[in-house]
Design an enzyme around this catalytic site. Sequence first.
Site, PDB file in Angstrom:
ATOM      1  N   ASP A 165       0.821  -1.210   0.000  1.00 24.39           N
ATOM      2  CA  ASP A 165       0.000   0.000   0.000  1.00 24.39           C
ATOM      3  C   ASP A 165       0.858   1.264   0.000  1.00 24.39           C
ATOM      4  OD1 ASP A 165       0.868  -0.858   2.491  1.00 24.39           O
ATOM      5  OD2 ASP A 165      -0.971  -0.322   3.557  1.00 24.39           O
ATOM      6  N   TYR A 166       1.827   1.288   0.873  1.00 29.16           N
ATOM      7  CA  TYR A 166       2.730   2.441   0.958  1.00 29.16           C
ATOM      8  C   TYR A 166       3.486   2.652  -0.354  1.00 29.16           C
ATOM      9  CZ  TYR A 166       6.959   4.991   2.421  1.00 29.16           C
ATOM     10  OH  TYR A 166       8.003   5.879   2.516  1.00 29.16           O
ATOM     11  N   THR A 167       4.026   1.576  -0.898  1.00 31.36           N
ATOM     12  CA  THR A 167       4.838   1.673  -2.107  1.00 31.36           C
ATOM     13  C   THR A 167       4.016   2.096  -3.318  1.00 31.36           C
ATOM     14  OG1 THR A 167       6.277  -0.051  -1.215  1.00 31.36           O
ATOM     15  CG2 THR A 167       6.464   0.413  -3.560  1.00 31.36           C
TER      16      THR A 167
END
Length: 260
Positions: A165-167
């Site tokens: 999700d972050y990436t």
Amino acid sequence: MSSPRTAIPIDQQTVVVTGGARGLGSRLVRAFLGQGARVVVNHLTSAEAARELADAHPGHALAVRADVREPEQVAAMFRAAEDHFGAPVTTVVNNALADFSFNGDARPHADTLTTGDLDRQFGGTVHGALNTVQAALPGMRARGFGRVINVGTNLFQHPVVPYHDYTAAKAALLSLTRTLAHDLGPDGITVNMVSGGLLRTTDASSATPEEVFDAIASSTPLRRIVTPAEFADAALYFASPWARAVTGQNLLVDGGLVTN
């Protein structure tokens, strides 16, 4: 053909650092204050830390609470900055991060990742950056000068730990960085990204096991982990007159772990 525009020195800039009260954000704030800039310390939940940072630099720092995901709150923050400092914001550092911990053991895996996980990160990272840029545009265009510096990650080029999700959100932010650079260049506004790897240590990386720090450090040419202060120093470059002809770029600040 248009002539080159005059760059504004950092000590004449008014800077908004989102998520500026703690961790990497506080180091970014201190870096700009150290160069004489006037800085808005944006925060959402860290009111005390933001006030302490601002109070330590009277006349040069202002703590403002605003959720970067909410356009109205962002617009109000930019108005407060101009009213307080007597000049529009020239420089935006998009650092705010939706609640996230770099703990590989606790991250969602491919079979547990949800659209809610993605939405949460896209909201804070991509929507937040769009909101700050749009709020800054009138003042930047009026001065014929603007600097947007987005905080990215090396993880979408070297996913040593797949934080899906972050990436994904940071990769989208890089795309937005490049398209905004193309769109806003004629206005004298540059848009760039500074991408770190694991930093030692921020609030987000405090959950990272020591053996992970050691493994990454051993893979870098410098044989160590980059600090938040070193990352912040690199961000200053894009705001400085030295970078007046640089836009749409992604500068990796990870000790050489990933090379372009």
